[in-house]
Each structure stands twice: as C-alpha cells, then as structure tokens.
Design an enzyme around this catalytic site. Sequence first.
Site, PDB file in Angstrom:
ATOM      1  CG  HIS A 155      -2.109  -0.857   1.130  1.00  0.00           C
ATOM      2  ND1 HIS A 155      -2.046  -2.218   1.371  1.00  0.00           N
ATOM      3  CD2 HIS A 155      -3.391  -0.600   0.789  1.00  0.00           C
ATOM      4  CE1 HIS A 155      -3.248  -2.747   1.200  1.00  0.00           C
ATOM      5  NE2 HIS A 155      -4.075  -1.795   0.849  1.00  0.00           N
ATOM      6  CE  LYS A 188      -4.169  -0.407   4.739  1.00  0.00           C
ATOM      7  NZ  LYS A 188      -5.507   0.176   4.875  1.00  0.00           N
TER       8      LYS A 188
END
Length: 255
Positions: free
Chosen positions: A141, A145
């Site tokens: 990711h 995040k």
Amino acid sequence: MTSTIKVAVLGAAGRMGTNVCVAVEAAPDLELVARLDAGDDIAGGLAASGADVVVDFTIPAVTEANVHAAIDAGVHVVVGTTGWDDASRGRVTEHLARRAAEGTGVGVLIAPNFGLSAVLAMTFAAKAARYFESVEVVELHHPDKVDAPSGTARHTAHAIAAARAEAGFAPSPDATEDGWEARGMDVEGVRVHAVRLRGLVAHEEILLGNVGEQLTIRQDSFDRVSFMPGVLLGVREIGSRPGLTVGLENVLDLS
C-alpha cells in the site's frame, strides 16, 4: 427504503470519501444528502439529512462510534474503514440485536475491501488454500496508510486459516529459528507481510506452494475509483440485509 436511496458520507473530505461522494452523485438511484467530517455532529447530521444509508470512510479511532450512532438513528451503514476486531464487531452485533428486538431492523456491512478484484482474490485464495502445503500473504500500500497489515490482508488470512483448519491442514512448514521479525505477522498461522511504498495504491499477493509448484494470486488497485462499484453495491443491498455482514463477498454471494 424509497426508490431513491438517500446517502450520507462520513469522512467526505478524505481520499475515499471524495470518490464516494462523486460516485453517489453520478448514480441515478442514489441521492447524496450529507457530507460529514471530523468535528461534525454525526448523530445530528444524520437525523437532519434523512439518510437511509451512511457510508463510513473515516479512521479506525472513530469508526465504531460512528456505526453505533448510525444504528441508534436507524440508518443502515456501509463501512470501509479498517481496524475492526472480534470485540468491536461483537459490540455492533449486540447493538443491532437490541435494535431488532425494538422493531428497528438495521443493516451494517463492514467490508475490508470494496474492489471486485480484491474480493475475488480473497475468495479464490480461500478455496485454493486447502490444496497447498504453504501459503503466505503480501500486501502493498501507499505510505499514508495508518494500519498494517491491511484489513484486506487480515481478512484474507482469516479466510485461508479457516479453510485450512476445516481441511485438517497442518501449519505451513517453517524452520526459522531467529529473525522472526522478518517473517511478517502471524495471523492464525498465516504469515502476512506489509509493504509501504510511495507510488502504490492497494495491492495484494497470495503465494501458495507445494513441492514442485506454486500458485500466485495477485490483485492490483491502481485508482480509488475502482472501489466505487463495490461501495455502491453495498449501499444498494444493505437495506435488505439486517444485522452485521462482514465482507463484500457475502453480498456478491461468493462465500
């Protein structure tokens, strides 16, 4: 519900919330009636808006409180915020049961991922896991995040672990003696590795191996717009699904 579903969005100014607002406004059967963010009166905003469904893309620290406020208001909820565990889901289930006993049937959908490719990858991995000796999960990711491993990876690992337990499989072989910090998080016996790298959005690989063969299942989400069909599906379906539903695969009848 009426023929046009009235939708409120929590975390409306965030990356996902902004996309949800655009998608709702573009859908002929949906009406965006409220955009709510940090500092807003969630209960009051929902009551004033007359929303049928609220979509929550906020942060883990507040999402459970938001869901309980929506349940109290009699509003169905679609949740994309991660950070849920058995205890928090249990509290939601109990709250929903109390509301049902009072005659108010509210539905809550908590989906670790709304991307159709991600949901299919998770489902395929659970089906394949009982046929392979080894399995590990890698999720990748963007570095903004806040949680790791991702809710998607945890959900994938839980489904894999359940399938392997049902099949009577032993844990994946692993002769590691030291350096366990390099082996990722143990999620019910499934090793999960998290990568955070600028340029990524949301990606997952499930690696399954036997002697002499390997199966790799990979999904890539390159743009948050790819999550919108799943979000809108959840908005349209949750009104007919009282109680708690976890995972979009259950809405898609893929479980």
